[in-house]
Motif scaffolding. Structure first.
Motif, PDB file in Angstrom:
ATOM      1  N   ILE A  91      44.589  18.781 -11.719  1.00 50.68           N
ATOM      2  CA  ILE A  91      44.224  18.970 -13.198  1.00 50.68           C
ATOM      3  C   ILE A  91      45.398  20.259 -13.836  1.00 50.68           C
ATOM      4  CG2 ILE A  91      42.640  20.284 -14.389  1.00 50.68           C
ATOM      5  CD1 ILE A  91      40.660  19.030 -12.105  1.00 50.68           C
ATOM      6  N   ARG A  92      45.596  21.102 -13.001  1.00 48.47           N
ATOM      7  CA  ARG A  92      46.619  22.199 -13.277  1.00 48.47           C
ATOM      8  C   ARG A  92      47.890  21.833 -13.870  1.00 48.47           C
ATOM      9  NH1 ARG A  92      44.501  24.892  -9.107  1.00 48.47           N
ATOM     10  NH2 ARG A  92      46.513  25.149  -8.159  1.00 48.47           N
ATOM     11  N   VAL A  93      48.663  20.811 -12.884  1.00 45.71           N
ATOM     12  CA  VAL A  93      49.800  20.502 -13.290  1.00 45.71           C
ATOM     13  C   VAL A  93      49.856  19.605 -14.536  1.00 45.71           C
ATOM     14  CG1 VAL A  93      49.970  18.494 -11.718  1.00 45.71           C
ATOM     15  CG2 VAL A  93      52.086  19.420 -12.283  1.00 45.71           C
ATOM     16  N   ILE A  94      48.958  18.663 -14.902  1.00 42.84           N
ATOM     17  CA  ILE A  94      49.064  17.904 -15.882  1.00 42.84           C
ATOM     18  C   ILE A  94      48.670  18.589 -17.392  1.00 42.84           C
ATOM     19  CG2 ILE A  94      46.593  17.064 -15.879  1.00 42.84           C
ATOM     20  CD1 ILE A  94      47.884  14.269 -16.630  1.00 42.84           C
ATOM     21  N   GLU A  95      47.813  19.544 -17.176  1.00 40.74           N
ATOM     22  CA  GLU A  95      47.593  20.539 -18.273  1.00 40.74           C
ATOM     23  C   GLU A  95      48.809  21.366 -18.677  1.00 40.74           C
ATOM     24  OE1 GLU A  95      44.336  22.939 -17.157  1.00 40.74           O
ATOM     25  OE2 GLU A  95      43.039  21.637 -18.128  1.00 40.74           O
ATOM     26  N   PHE A  96      49.532  21.943 -17.411  1.00 38.19           N
ATOM     27  CA  PHE A  96      50.790  22.593 -17.739  1.00 38.19           C
ATOM     28  C   PHE A  96      51.743  21.667 -18.432  1.00 38.19           C
ATOM     29  CE2 PHE A  96      54.847  23.935 -16.171  1.00 38.19           C
ATOM     30  CZ  PHE A  96      55.043  25.086 -16.683  1.00 38.19           C
ATOM     31  N   LEU A  97      52.020  20.511 -18.158  1.00 38.90           N
ATOM     32  CA  LEU A  97      53.001  19.576 -18.206  1.00 38.90           C
ATOM     33  C   LEU A  97      52.677  19.344 -19.921  1.00 38.90           C
ATOM     34  CD1 LEU A  97      53.726  17.316 -15.366  1.00 38.90           C
ATOM     35  CD2 LEU A  97      55.212  19.145 -16.357  1.00 38.90           C
ATOM     36  N   ILE A  98      51.438  18.967 -20.295  1.00 31.44           N
ATOM     37  CA  ILE A  98      51.259  18.653 -21.615  1.00 31.44           C
ATOM     38  C   ILE A  98      51.223  19.850 -22.485  1.00 31.44           C
ATOM     39  CG2 ILE A  98      49.201  17.954 -23.138  1.00 31.44           C
ATOM     40  CD1 ILE A  98      48.234  16.047 -20.737  1.00 31.44           C
ATOM     41  N   ALA A 152      51.900  13.214 -12.087  1.00 29.60           N
ATOM     42  CA  ALA A 152      51.323  13.685 -13.270  1.00 29.60           C
ATOM     43  C   ALA A 152      52.079  13.399 -14.893  1.00 29.60           C
ATOM     44  CB  ALA A 152      50.881  15.113 -13.156  1.00 29.60           C
ATOM     45  N   ALA A 153      53.334  13.630 -14.516  1.00 22.74           N
ATOM     46  CA  ALA A 153      54.316  13.489 -15.593  1.00 22.74           C
ATOM     47  C   ALA A 153      54.111  12.007 -15.900  1.00 22.74           C
ATOM     48  CB  ALA A 153      55.670  13.848 -15.295  1.00 22.74           C
ATOM     49  N   LEU A 154      54.248  11.293 -14.854  1.00 22.43           N
ATOM     50  CA  LEU A 154      54.388   9.722 -15.227  1.00 22.43           C
ATOM     51  C   LEU A 154      52.741   9.227 -15.722  1.00 22.43           C
ATOM     52  CD1 LEU A 154      55.908   8.502 -11.737  1.00 22.43           C
ATOM     53  CD2 LEU A 154      56.874   7.968 -14.075  1.00 22.43           C
ATOM     54  N   CYS A 155      52.120   9.619 -15.348  1.00 21.86           N
ATOM     55  CA  CYS A 155      50.655   9.328 -15.885  1.00 21.86           C
ATOM     56  C   CYS A 155      50.474   9.916 -17.454  1.00 21.86           C
ATOM     57  CB  CYS A 155      49.665   9.714 -14.959  1.00 21.86           C
ATOM     58  SG  CYS A 155      49.451   8.858 -13.638  1.00 21.86           S
ATOM     59  N   ALA A 156      50.999  11.126 -17.701  1.00 21.00           N
ATOM     60  CA  ALA A 156      51.038  11.742 -18.923  1.00 21.00           C
ATOM     61  C   ALA A 156      51.747  11.096 -19.915  1.00 21.00           C
ATOM     62  CB  ALA A 156      51.505  13.094 -19.143  1.00 21.00           C
ATOM     63  N   ASP A 157      52.916  10.381 -19.454  1.00 17.40           N
ATOM     64  CA  ASP A 157      53.739   9.383 -20.382  1.00 17.40           C
ATOM     65  C   ASP A 157      53.016   8.310 -20.535  1.00 17.40           C
ATOM     66  OD1 ASP A 157      55.735  11.321 -20.656  1.00 17.40           O
ATOM     67  OD2 ASP A 157      56.764  10.481 -18.980  1.00 17.40           O
ATOM     68  N   ILE A 158      52.334   7.732 -19.814  1.00 13.12           N
ATOM     69  CA  ILE A 158      51.598   6.293 -19.933  1.00 13.12           C
ATOM     70  C   ILE A 158      50.604   6.720 -20.942  1.00 13.12           C
ATOM     71  CG2 ILE A 158      50.006   4.908 -18.925  1.00 13.12           C
ATOM     72  CD1 ILE A 158      51.574   4.794 -16.479  1.00 13.12           C
ATOM     73  N   GLY A 159      49.829   7.925 -21.067  1.00  4.44           N
ATOM     74  CA  GLY A 159      48.894   8.347 -22.099  1.00  4.44           C
ATOM     75  C   GLY A 159      47.541   8.844 -21.415  1.00  4.44           C
ATOM     76  N   LEU A 160      47.652   9.148 -20.125  1.00  2.00           N
ATOM     77  CA  LEU A 160      46.190   9.619 -19.656  1.00  2.00           C
ATOM     78  C   LEU A 160      46.238  11.111 -19.828  1.00  2.00           C
ATOM     79  CD1 LEU A 160      46.523   7.015 -17.956  1.00  2.00           C
ATOM     80  CD2 LEU A 160      45.841   8.346 -15.917  1.00  2.00           C
ATOM     81  N   SER A 161      44.764  11.358 -20.372  1.00  3.71           N
ATOM     82  CA  SER A 161      44.607  12.773 -20.603  1.00  3.71           C
ATOM     83  C   SER A 161      44.301  13.679 -19.248  1.00  3.71           C
ATOM     84  CB  SER A 161      43.271  12.922 -21.401  1.00  3.71           C
ATOM     85  OG  SER A 161      42.029  12.140 -20.616  1.00  3.71           O
ATOM     86  N   THR A 162      43.985  14.860 -19.352  1.00  2.41           N
ATOM     87  CA  THR A 162      43.685  15.625 -18.116  1.00  2.41           C
ATOM     88  C   THR A 162      42.590  14.925 -17.166  1.00  2.41           C
ATOM     89  OG1 THR A 162      44.550  17.609 -19.075  1.00  2.41           O
ATOM     90  CG2 THR A 162      43.110  17.760 -17.397  1.00  2.41           C
ATOM     91  N   GLN A 163      41.500  14.548 -18.225  1.00  2.00           N
ATOM     92  CA  GLN A 163      40.294  14.205 -17.490  1.00  2.00           C
ATOM     93  C   GLN A 163      40.519  12.798 -16.800  1.00  2.00           C
ATOM     94  OE1 GLN A 163      36.709  12.907 -19.687  1.00  2.00           O
ATOM     95  NE2 GLN A 163      35.434  14.088 -18.112  1.00  2.00           N
TER      96      GLN A 163
END
Length: 273
Positions: free
Chosen positions: A116-123, A207-218
């Protein structure tokens, strides 16, 4: 509105936009007939659709599946797998043992709390950079606030054996160059060349790969829930096959005891009674 009025509105029915089961007739999954419209989905496609309500390309699904596969370690020494293994050694049921192992996977240091913390930080950092912020300042602020950055640094080892294979696959799928992946590597370089000497671990790149695919934190949190699952049943099975109670026995000599010293116990003298 709250209190009795709110409860009355929801009494005697379950309002759902996700789905429903109509026994003997059909099952609805996010507005689609599960056995007609979604019958050809594989499991991960259905799972991610359930989490997000969105459809993903086959390349994206291949990458998401690999994120699970590449971190499924059947090693009973790992903190959450140990729970499954101990359950087998104690002759508990597989369901209880593995459910408990998944529950402790929520760990704030090693598990879902880090995700949770890492994807929040990256976004958050990606948005800040787009608005003119400086990466070094963002990293310093995060280090000052949390005394570390989720997704960077790893106990016992400086590198992470999962990064190379997941990035190799991402490159073959042309999913390796999104803005959050670029940011993750830029942070890695900054931390290595600075005084922190921290290396990126699997949590950051996943987390970075999933954020680029469009996944939100939740959505990301719920997606990575089964990440460790495939490695747990082997740990349970192996320990259940061994003699009961023999997993990780600890002798008294290995315990650092600092209480009262050893005392001599005298047998009670009943002759004077």
């Amino acid at each position: 509105m709250n209190g009795p009025e709110l409860l009355k509105e929801h009494a005697d029915c379950l309002k759902s936009r996700m789905g429903a089961c109509f026994p003997g007739e059909r099952a609805v999954f996010r507005g689609h007939d599960l056995h007609v419209e979604l019958k050809d989905m594989d499991w991960i496609e259905l799972y991610v659709f359930g989490v997000t309500g969105r459809r993903f390309t086959q390349k994206q699904l291949r990458l998401l599946q690999a994120i699970w596969v590449y971190t499924s370690y059947p090693d009973g020494r790992i903190w959450n797998n140990r729970v499954a293994a101990l359950a087998g050694s104690a002759r508990s049921t597989g369901t209880l043992g593995i459910a408990a192992a998944l529950a402790v996977s929520e760990a704030s240091i090693y598990g879902r709390g880090v995700d949770i913390r890492v994807i929040e930080f990256l976004i958050r950092t990606r948005k800040a950079l787009d608005n003119g912020a400086v990466l070094a300042d963002c990293v310093q602020d995060e280090m000052t606030k949390h005394r570390g950055i989720a997704g960077y640094g790893r106990p016992l080892a400086s590198g992470d054996e999962r990064i190379a294979p997941i990035m190799t696959l991402a490159r073959t799928l042309y999913l390796d160059d999104g803005p959050h992946v670029q940011l993750a590597f830029a942070i890695d370089e900054l931390l290595l060349t600075g005084r922190w000497r921290l290396r990126m671990n699997y949590g950051a790149i996943a987390a970075a790969l999933c954020a680029d695919i469009g996944l939100s934190t939740q959505e990301y949190y719920l997606f990575v829930f089964p990440t460790f699952l495939a490695g747990m049943p082997p740990c349970y099975i192996e320990s259940a096959e061994k003699p009961e109670g023999t997993l990780f026995p600890l002798s008294c000599a290995h315990i650092r005891y600092e209480g009262p010293p050893k005392r001599e116990w005298q047998r009670p003298d009943h002759s004077q009674e």
